[in-house]
Write a protein that holds these residues in place. Structure first.
Motif, PDB file in Angstrom:
ATOM      1  N   ILE A   1      -2.703   1.680  11.008  1.00  0.00           N
ATOM      2  CA  ILE A   1      -2.633   0.391  10.314  1.00  0.00           C
ATOM      3  C   ILE A   1      -3.564  -0.617  11.002  1.00  0.00           C
ATOM      4  N   GLU A   2      -4.472  -1.161  10.236  1.00  0.00           N
ATOM      5  CA  GLU A   2      -5.430  -2.107  10.809  1.00  0.00           C
ATOM      6  C   GLU A   2      -5.623  -3.253   9.824  1.00  0.00           C
ATOM      7  N   GLU A   3      -6.533  -3.094   8.888  1.00  0.00           N
ATOM      8  CA  GLU A   3      -6.738  -4.133   7.875  1.00  0.00           C
ATOM      9  C   GLU A   3      -5.711  -3.915   6.770  1.00  0.00           C
ATOM     10  N   VAL A   4      -4.790  -4.857   6.652  1.00  0.00           N
ATOM     11  CA  VAL A   4      -3.667  -4.704   5.730  1.00  0.00           C
ATOM     12  C   VAL A   4      -3.454  -5.989   4.954  1.00  0.00           C
ATOM     13  N   SER A   5      -3.179  -5.845   3.676  1.00  0.00           N
ATOM     14  CA  SER A   5      -2.769  -6.966   2.828  1.00  0.00           C
ATOM     15  C   SER A   5      -1.485  -6.566   2.117  1.00  0.00           C
ATOM     16  N   ILE A   6      -0.506  -7.452   2.157  1.00  0.00           N
ATOM     17  CA  ILE A   6       0.781  -7.194   1.524  1.00  0.00           C
ATOM     18  C   ILE A   6       1.085  -8.358   0.578  1.00  0.00           C
ATOM     19  N   ILE A   7       1.399  -8.046  -0.661  1.00  0.00           N
ATOM     20  CA  ILE A   7       1.756  -9.090  -1.628  1.00  0.00           C
ATOM     21  C   ILE A   7       3.275  -9.163  -1.713  1.00  0.00           C
ATOM     22  N   ILE A   8       3.789 -10.373  -1.466  1.00  0.00           N
ATOM     23  CA  ILE A   8       5.223 -10.636  -1.554  1.00  0.00           C
ATOM     24  C   ILE A   8       5.391 -11.842  -2.474  1.00  0.00           C
ATOM     25  N   ASP A   9       6.018 -11.609  -3.601  1.00  0.00           N
ATOM     26  CA  ASP A   9       6.178 -12.637  -4.628  1.00  0.00           C
ATOM     27  C   ASP A   9       4.804 -13.187  -5.013  1.00  0.00           C
ATOM     28  N   PRO A  43      -9.693  -0.899  18.057  1.00  0.00           N
ATOM     29  CA  PRO A  43      -8.927  -1.836  17.221  1.00  0.00           C
ATOM     30  C   PRO A  43      -7.947  -2.653  18.039  1.00  0.00           C
ATOM     31  N   VAL A  44      -7.589  -3.825  17.512  1.00  0.00           N
ATOM     32  CA  VAL A  44      -6.525  -4.598  18.139  1.00  0.00           C
ATOM     33  C   VAL A  44      -5.233  -3.805  17.990  1.00  0.00           C
ATOM     34  N   VAL A  45      -4.220  -4.187  18.713  1.00  0.00           N
ATOM     35  CA  VAL A  45      -2.949  -3.461  18.705  1.00  0.00           C
ATOM     36  C   VAL A  45      -2.377  -3.396  17.290  1.00  0.00           C
ATOM     37  N   SER A  46      -1.806  -2.260  16.939  1.00  0.00           N
ATOM     38  CA  SER A  46      -1.202  -2.065  15.622  1.00  0.00           C
ATOM     39  C   SER A  46      -0.102  -3.083  15.368  1.00  0.00           C
ATOM     40  N   ALA A  47      -0.032  -3.575  14.147  1.00  0.00           N
ATOM     41  CA  ALA A  47       1.029  -4.510  13.760  1.00  0.00           C
ATOM     42  C   ALA A  47       2.392  -3.828  13.790  1.00  0.00           C
ATOM     43  N   CYS A  48       2.411  -2.500  13.858  1.00  0.00           N
ATOM     44  CA  CYS A  48       3.660  -1.731  13.866  1.00  0.00           C
ATOM     45  C   CYS A  48       4.098  -1.310  15.270  1.00  0.00           C
ATOM     46  N   GLN A  49       3.343  -1.647  16.268  1.00  0.00           N
ATOM     47  CA  GLN A  49       3.715  -1.258  17.629  1.00  0.00           C
ATOM     48  C   GLN A  49       4.842  -2.155  18.124  1.00  0.00           C
ATOM     49  N   THR A  88       7.056 -21.269  10.264  1.00  0.00           N
ATOM     50  CA  THR A  88       7.045 -22.009   8.998  1.00  0.00           C
ATOM     51  C   THR A  88       5.654 -22.498   8.590  1.00  0.00           C
ATOM     52  N   ASN A  89       4.623 -22.066   9.300  1.00  0.00           N
ATOM     53  CA  ASN A  89       3.262 -22.463   8.959  1.00  0.00           C
ATOM     54  C   ASN A  89       2.934 -21.946   7.559  1.00  0.00           C
ATOM     55  N   ALA A  90       2.460 -22.818   6.703  1.00  0.00           N
ATOM     56  CA  ALA A  90       2.162 -22.447   5.316  1.00  0.00           C
ATOM     57  C   ALA A  90       0.872 -21.649   5.174  1.00  0.00           C
ATOM     58  N   PHE A  91       0.039 -21.614   6.213  1.00  0.00           N
ATOM     59  CA  PHE A  91      -1.272 -20.977   6.108  1.00  0.00           C
ATOM     60  C   PHE A  91      -1.406 -19.717   6.961  1.00  0.00           C
ATOM     61  N   ILE A  92      -0.657 -19.628   8.035  1.00  0.00           N
ATOM     62  CA  ILE A  92      -0.730 -18.489   8.952  1.00  0.00           C
ATOM     63  C   ILE A  92       0.692 -18.111   9.346  1.00  0.00           C
ATOM     64  N   ARG A  93       0.960 -16.814   9.401  1.00  0.00           N
ATOM     65  CA  ARG A  93       2.286 -16.351   9.820  1.00  0.00           C
ATOM     66  C   ARG A  93       2.112 -15.399  11.003  1.00  0.00           C
ATOM     67  N   ASP A  94       2.801 -15.684  12.088  1.00  0.00           N
ATOM     68  CA  ASP A  94       2.820 -14.810  13.253  1.00  0.00           C
ATOM     69  C   ASP A  94       4.147 -14.060  13.274  1.00  0.00           C
ATOM     70  N   ILE A  95       4.071 -12.758  13.527  1.00  0.00           N
ATOM     71  CA  ILE A  95       5.290 -11.964  13.664  1.00  0.00           C
ATOM     72  C   ILE A  95       5.178 -11.108  14.919  1.00  0.00           C
ATOM     73  N   THR A  96       6.325 -10.716  15.451  1.00  0.00           N
ATOM     74  CA  THR A  96       6.401  -9.777  16.558  1.00  0.00           C
ATOM     75  C   THR A  96       7.231  -8.603  16.084  1.00  0.00           C
ATOM     76  N   PHE A  97       6.679  -7.410  16.227  1.00  0.00           N
ATOM     77  CA  PHE A  97       7.403  -6.215  15.777  1.00  0.00           C
ATOM     78  C   PHE A  97       8.516  -5.920  16.770  1.00  0.00           C
ATOM     79  N   PRO A  98       9.768  -5.939  16.319  1.00  0.00           N
ATOM     80  CA  PRO A  98      10.901  -5.784  17.235  1.00  0.00           C
ATOM     81  C   PRO A  98      11.123  -4.330  17.652  1.00  0.00           C
ATOM     82  N   LYS A  99      11.827  -4.181  18.741  1.00  0.00           N
ATOM     83  CA  LYS A  99      12.192  -2.846  19.215  1.00  0.00           C
ATOM     84  C   LYS A  99      13.497  -2.425  18.540  1.00  0.00           C
ATOM     85  N   HIS A 100      13.511  -1.234  17.999  1.00  0.00           N
ATOM     86  CA  HIS A 100      14.719  -0.593  17.477  1.00  0.00           C
ATOM     87  C   HIS A 100      15.360  -1.298  16.293  1.00  0.00           C
ATOM     88  N   VAL A 101      14.632  -2.134  15.573  1.00  0.00           N
ATOM     89  CA  VAL A 101      15.213  -2.796  14.406  1.00  0.00           C
ATOM     90  C   VAL A 101      14.527  -2.296  13.139  1.00  0.00           C
TER      91      VAL A 101
END
Length: 134
Positions: free
Chosen positions: A92-100, A24-30, A68-81
């Motif tokens: 965690i691999e294939e994940v869908s999260i509903i927000i609003d 798998p690609v790197v975990s989104a939580c790493q 601010t891309n309306a179609f794709i969102r990139d995030i970086t999981f921070p250290k110690h936050v």
């Protein structure tokens, strides 16, 4: 785009979250890991059942991202936050999260990345595969 740039420009999509070897690609939580998420209407996906700690961390990162891309969102999981549960970090691999009213669906880090494929458009096309032998 070709008329403007004179180049053959393509976006890559539908890449799997696992490589050819099944890794798998790197975990989104790493910590320090970058992950990419499609932004869709909430009715186009089903939320993944996540533990509270992981859901809270990913929701905070997705909603507070400076991207601010309306179609794709990139995030970086921070250290110690923020923190994901130990189980989520590993699985965690294939994940869908509903927000609003939006669904954030995890996709391959190169999903919709743009590439100049002009070198494939000439007569000596190095991009074609020889399938004549089966």
């Amino acid at each position: 785009m070709r008329n403007i740039t004179g180049k053959y420009i393509y976006a890559i999509s539908n890449l799997p979250l696992r490589g050819d070897s099944g890794t798998p690609v790197v975990s989104a939580c790493q910590e320090g890991a970058k992950s990419r998420w499609d932004v869709l209407p909430s009715n186009e996906c089903v939320a993944t059942d996540l533990d509270d700690e992981t859901l809270e961390a990913l929701t905070a990162l997705l909603t507070k991202s400076p991207d601010t891309n309306a179609f794709i969102r990139d995030i970086t999981f921070p250290k110690h936050v923020h923190h994901c549960s130990a189980e989520s970090k590993a699985s965690i691999e294939e994940v869908s999260i509903i927000i609003d009213s939006e669904c954030f669906k995890r996709v391959h880090p190169d999903h919709m990345s743009i590439y100049d494929m002009s070198y494939c458009a000439n007569d000596d096309n190095p991009c074609l595969l020889d399938t004549s032998n089966g």
